[in-house]
Enzyme design. Sequence first.
Site, PDB file in Angstrom:
ATOM      1  CG  ASP A 181      -2.031   1.060   1.225  1.00  0.00           C
ATOM      2  OD1 ASP A 181      -2.660   1.281   0.758  1.00  0.00           O
ATOM      3  OD2 ASP A 181      -1.721   2.525   2.068  1.00  0.00           O
TER       4      ASP A 181
ATOM      5  CD  GLU B 198      -2.488   2.603  -3.598  1.00  0.00           C
ATOM      6  OE1 GLU B 198      -3.453   3.176  -3.876  1.00  0.00           O
ATOM      7  OE2 GLU B 198      -1.791   2.823  -2.327  1.00  0.00           O
TER       8      GLU B 198
END
Length: 533
Positions: free
Chosen positions: A210, A260
């Site tokens: 993330d 990401e």
Amino acid sequence: MGQPRPARNQSAWWRSAVIYQVYVRSFADGDGDGTGDLAGVRARLPYLAELGVDALWFNPWYRSPMADGGYDVADYRSIDPAFGTLAEAEKLIAEARELGIRTLVDIVPNHVSDQHPWFQAALAGGPERELFHFRPGRGEHGELPPNDWPSQFVGSAEPVWTRLPDGDWYLHLFTPEQPDLNWEHPAVRQEHEEILRFWFERGVAGVRIDSAALLAKDPDLPDYVEGRDPNPYVDRDELHDIYRSWRSVADAYDGIFVGEVWLPDSERFARYLRPDELHTAFNFSFLSCPWDAGRLRTSIDETLAEHAPVGAPATWVLCNHDVTRTVTRYGRTDTGFDFTAKAFGTPTDLTLGTRRARAAALLSLALPGAVYVYQGEELGLPEVELPLDSIQDPMYFRSGGTDPGRDGCRVPLPWDAEAPYAGFGGDPWLPQPADWPHYAADRQSEDPTSMLSLYRAALRVRRTEPGFGDGPLSWLPADEGVLAFARTDGLLCVVNLADRPVELPEHSELLLGSAPLDTDGFLPPDTAVWLRA
């Protein structure tokens, strides 16, 4: 529980994989408390095997106060009690693997929960303060934040610093409940490498990272200047040493990473995909692209070009847990996606959006590389505009109520049209709309024209036809508004985004279509087909 399916190209499965994103809280509720859980996922593994996916990516399932949907992690080595136990997670990983389905978990390295033991010790004045970014304030009495960095929640004007009673401030690029870690401290690096080993040893095949470009900060924490190079907290060169170290951990377990990474600079984006760093990264250009042939072709070409120098496979995704669902977005006047443009009451034509989403599914699944499918996309679920008193997403509150937030794509799934709560389980944590049973998986399973039947057929063809997945793509001559390309082994994909039917190229077989051809054998607007030359 179903029959295992042999995977293609075992040693590099991730280069061509179809990976299904599971947002556990909204997938299936096994204990009837209204929150999705691991028991619900385990019960639906046969459904996922029949769908034909290669792997499952789980959004954070760790112990968390849920200030930001689980992206505020309090303990990486335990499962949140709302979802189940660590033993259940281990069973789920093993049972999925028996069916030929691998598991990816989500790591959130930029920050932890304010309930994490490290931060609690830091608040008590312990040496753990060095693991975060604590600073005195500016101004005569330290009443001003240490710098002026903007929040990572789009549309939020709130500061990224929170002041404590002792006068110090701490940094949080997201919510105050998510304090940023100090990645210059060796204990932070060591802890995350141990977390990676913990999950690889439990059988996970990979890790999604993330906010992968945000970890490293300029140690001076200077004010933000638009266009400053290097940026004080985005895409700093120090990140690559971190990921090289992580890669050595993953390689020991034959594990993979997907990052990401939101970056406009394609050359800098590709640096994360060098052979000794991340294996893949999400492709946000394609996800946010409008339903326009020229724009889509440009996105595809640029994506393939930026991956080519490092030999990494592209990834394709139409929707995820943060963005407007595909059938809703494609039914609007503006078919692109931009966080800053989200608004309440935006009109949409769901019939048109569904037709386009069906064609987009075949387009994305025919492109070279891996594909991610967000749960419920295979059911054609629309975005839900929730009652204001039901919204829980911090993006809504931090925008002052102008941003609808992300809960509209997180409404719990419908499984059984005749059961209470459409078969999800107990009274869902987010309310389902009245028409939710119409989209139920059991009803769609019986309908050969449904979105679910289309996805099942597409994944079956993709798995059995070696020309799909990773490999070359060649564009074919086509009318304006039409995308046509060839893969290997004589496979063709044609997508008509024009406002008129178009003639198909010469072919020997129609493998699959998102909608029927017209009576003259022409391809109707907003329709895609897979052909054999």
